[in-house]
Design a protein around this motif. Structure first.
Motif, PDB file in Angstrom:
ATOM      1  N   THR A  68       0.688   5.714  -1.481  1.00 15.71           N
ATOM      2  CA  THR A  68      -0.378   5.506  -1.125  1.00 15.71           C
ATOM      3  C   THR A  68      -1.462   5.361  -1.934  1.00 15.71           C
ATOM      4  N   THR A 128      -2.970  -1.605   4.669  1.00 20.22           N
ATOM      5  CA  THR A 128      -2.017  -1.273   3.474  1.00 20.22           C
ATOM      6  C   THR A 128      -1.571  -2.571   2.963  1.00 20.22           C
ATOM      7  N   TYR A 149      -4.318  -9.381  -4.032  1.00 19.49           N
ATOM      8  CA  TYR A 149      -3.923  -7.822  -3.899  1.00 19.49           C
ATOM      9  C   TYR A 149      -5.056  -7.027  -4.284  1.00 19.49           C
ATOM     10  N   ASP A 176       1.334  -4.238   5.794  1.00 17.01           N
ATOM     11  CA  ASP A 176       2.033  -3.439   6.594  1.00 17.01           C
ATOM     12  C   ASP A 176       1.616  -3.655   8.068  1.00 17.01           C
ATOM     13  N   THR A 193       0.484  -0.329  -4.299  1.00 19.71           N
ATOM     14  CA  THR A 193       0.166  -0.445  -3.010  1.00 19.71           C
ATOM     15  C   THR A 193      -1.374  -0.198  -3.133  1.00 19.71           C
ATOM     16  N   VAL A 206       8.757  -2.584  -4.859  1.00 15.97           N
ATOM     17  CA  VAL A 206       7.025  -2.388  -4.575  1.00 15.97           C
ATOM     18  C   VAL A 206       6.399  -2.082  -5.906  1.00 15.97           C
ATOM     19  N   ASN A 225       5.730   2.966  -9.147  1.00 15.11           N
ATOM     20  CA  ASN A 225       6.175   2.989  -7.755  1.00 15.11           C
ATOM     21  C   ASN A 225       7.717   3.177  -7.566  1.00 15.11           C
ATOM     22  N   TYR A 243       0.719  -4.470  -0.196  1.00 17.78           N
ATOM     23  CA  TYR A 243       1.908  -4.446  -1.132  1.00 17.78           C
ATOM     24  C   TYR A 243       1.902  -5.458  -2.136  1.00 17.78           C
TER      25      TYR A 243
END
Length: 641
Positions: free
Chosen positions: A167, A305, A269, A298, A125, A122, A371, A307
């Motif tokens: 998060t 959410t 994104y 997700d 996010t 990841v 991350n 990613y």
């Protein structure tokens, strides 16, 4: 020669049998839906029919080999227990039709999804921010429905991995993570053209769609470019876009799945109005290219959410197997994914890389700037994205969230049989009527009853009192078979078809043969001059070897047939093998003890009642010189050993 002891403690045998039957029917009436009803197959009760159409980048029909491989994998998944007898057939040069005895289309959708697994680091996010009431226009049909087995898929690749993904989005992190510069007004599609004809065709299709999207959005496209540049430079912070600017890029939320897929990956994104609803509406297989950075979402409670994911360092081809189980420590279901030799090395290296990234700090803030999560991506959705706190050298464990027994078994089943070589679009789903129907089932049951009746009549005529033992044994066998059918339907998905009924009918002869072997041995002992009481243990010792040998051959034949056959023949072999096992159970725990118990009774030892009255010893025949025939119901001359 001394006779073996005729005294066996029959109560022990009857007690064991009673415990088995009581336990069997306790499970029937106290578990599942608590209804004593066997699950019927497609030919007897109908079910669901789903037509899948293969999707290819160039729009051409897939190869026959890939289509047939996909058909076989789908059949293995649907028929994971080997006894559900689905109908999975190819239709034309790109379609597969799946017919199963199941009324839940959603469960079938999960079984036919591509199940292409990838482990991606990841990079960042963030959260989408859809305008009120915004929904993607004309979403692309998906072959999988919900790709993730868990709504919130909070999972950990190992016991040492945290289940909480990052998060807090970071614009700088996402900018630095990107391998490409900020897109310009004529941004290229996210897939890079290559010499691969399929990749080139896909890139050309996306470029064409992107041009149409720019025209469709008009001023919103220019606004989106401006917001994207501001976010990458740090001038605009995620979640802090003013309402006027947010309204100017609101039209992005109405793009269809194919249109969202054509956008550059950075735009997918960073723009908050490119929502997870639009990303999840993309056609199956859009994330298949493991060499590209991608954006995924997700599911369930974390459905907003997003990613930003790196290239896939570990893929489904590196997976050796998968099993589902219950973790007593965490109190939840999980799926354990084991890797092949090189796959294990890749997985360990990926966790090392993620852990190292998590330990790096941002010089300006002194806080972690990278991350440390690894996303487990199934098809186009993130199953889970746990943080990696230490290097993992073992298996990956997917757990937590809303993963339950059924979803864990489905996911393990998908991974165990491998991913489909093709992506599919669901063309239609409909209920189908029984291919044979209840009338044919009645005919099958009637044939079984006739077979049982003939066996009973023969045994009563030939063995008389011993025929009553046959009737009682068949009743016990029937109880065991019925209870087993109900439980197997609940636990393994066993569906009783007409072929399965035929297997039980054939097994009647196998069961009756065990009785005949035992009784004929008993007659031989009585013929030698022994009493019925002393003949029973001798006859059993000689008969049980023959019974075991015969049933072993029958079970071996059923096992080989089950292993090599497919479809309805599997059901026939399964019921034949099941009946053989139950036959041994009944003969050893009921028939033999019952005959032994009855032999102690003077009434049963009576030649007229037991059916042994026409058996005359060889010594008596020799004394008579063979000149006269023994009376049919004359007394049996015996000798005590």
């Amino acid at each position: 020669m001394a006779a073996p002891s005729g005294r066996i403690k029959v109560t022990r045998y009857f007690a064991v049998l009673a415990v088995i039957l009581a336990g069997l029917y306790a499970l029937v009436f106290l578990t599942g839906d608590k209804k004593p009803q066997p699950k019927l197959g497609l030919d007897l009760r109908g079910g669901t029919s789903m037509t899948l159409s293969a999707i290819t980048a160039d729009g051409k029909a897939p190869s026959a080999q890939n289509l047939n491989t996909a058909r076989q994998i789908i059949e293995n998944r649907v028929n994971a227990s080997g006894v559900a007898e689905p109908e999975v057939v190819t239709a034309g040069n790109r379609n597969i039709v799946v017919n199963v005895a199941n009324d839940d289309p959603n469960e079938l959708r999960q079984l036919v999804q591509p199940a292409k697994l990838a482990f991606r680091k990841v990079l960042a996010t963030g959260q989408d921010q859809p305008p009120a009431g915004a929904t993607p226009a004309s979403p692309s049909p998906s072959a999988s429905g919900s790709a993730a087995p868990s709504a919130s898929g909070s999972a950990a690749p190992s016991s040492s991995a945290s289940a909480k993904p990052s998060t807090s989005p970071s614009a700088s992190a996402s900018a630095s993570a990107s391998a490409s510069a900020a897109p310009s007004g004529s941004a290229a599609p996210s897939a890079t053209p290559s010499t691969n004809p399929t990749a080139a065709a896909l890139a050309a299709s996306r470029a064409k769609t992107l041009a149409e999207v720019q025209k469709k959005l008009g001023p919103a496209w220019e606004a989106g470019q401006s917001v994207l540049s501001g976010m990458e430079s740090g001038q605009i912070q995620p979640g802090q876009i003013d309402p006027t600017t947010l309204a100017s890029i609101a039209p992005f939320a109405k793009l269809s799945g194919d249109e969202v897929d054509s956008l550059p990956v950075e735009m997918q994104y960073l723009l908050p109005t490119v929502t997870c609803a639009g990303l999840n509406a993309r056609a199956p297989g859009v994330l298949d290219d493991t060499s590209q950075q991608v954006v995924s979402c997700d599911q369930g409670d974390n459905a907003h959410t997003k990613y930003y994911l790196d290239v896939a360092k570990v893929s489904g081809t590196d997976v050796k197997g998968a099993t589902s189980g219950f973790d007593t420590n965490n109190g939840g279901w999980n799926v354990t994914v084991s890797f092949k030799g090189k796959g294990q090395s890749k997985w360990t290296a990926l966790t090392q890389e993620a852990m190292n990234d998590g330990q790096q700090t941002d010089p300006s803030t002194g806080q972690p700037g990278q991350n440390s999560s690894v996303a487990i991506v199934l098809d186009d959705s993130v199953v889970s994205a746990p943080q990696i706190q230490s290097v993992i050298v073992g298996d990956a464990v997917i757990n937590g969230g809303n993963i339950n027994e059924d979803s864990a078994a489905t996911l393990a089943n998908q991974l165990k049989y491998g991913s489909l070589p093709l992506s599919f679009r669901i063309e239609n789903t409909q209920n189908v009527s029984p291919t044979l129907g209840t009338q044919q089932m009645r005919y099958g049951i009637l044939a079984g009853l006739i077979g049982i009746a003939l066996v009973v009549i023969y045994c009563l005529f030939y063995y008389r009192g011993l025929g009553l033992v046959v009737i009682a044994s068949l009743l016990i066998s029937g109880l065991a078979v019925f209870g087993s059918l109900v439980l197997l339907g609940r636990s393994l998905g066993f569906a009783l078809s007409l072929a399965g009924i035929a297997g039980f009918i054939v097994a009647i002869g196998i069961t009756a043969d065990s009785f005949v072997v035992f009784f004929e041995r008993l007659k031989d002992e009585v013929k030698d001059g022994r009493t019925v009481r002393s003949a029973v243990p001798r006859a059993w010792i000689r008969a049980r070897r023959t019974i075991l040998s015969a049933d072993a051959v029958s079970f071996l034949a059923a096992a080989i047939l089950y292993w090599l056959a497919a479809g309805e023949v599997k059901g026939f072999a399964f019921t034949l093998g099941l009946s053989t096992i139950i036959d041994l159970l009944v003969v050893f725990l009921f028939t033999h003890p019952l005959v032994s118990l009855l032999s102690r009774s003077n009434g049963f030892s009576s030649p007229r009642f037991s059916g042994l009255g026409n058996v005359r010893s060889d010594a008596a025949n020799e004394a008579a010189g063979g000149a006269t025939r023994a009376p049919r119901f004359g007394a049996v001359r015996t000798k005590e050993s």
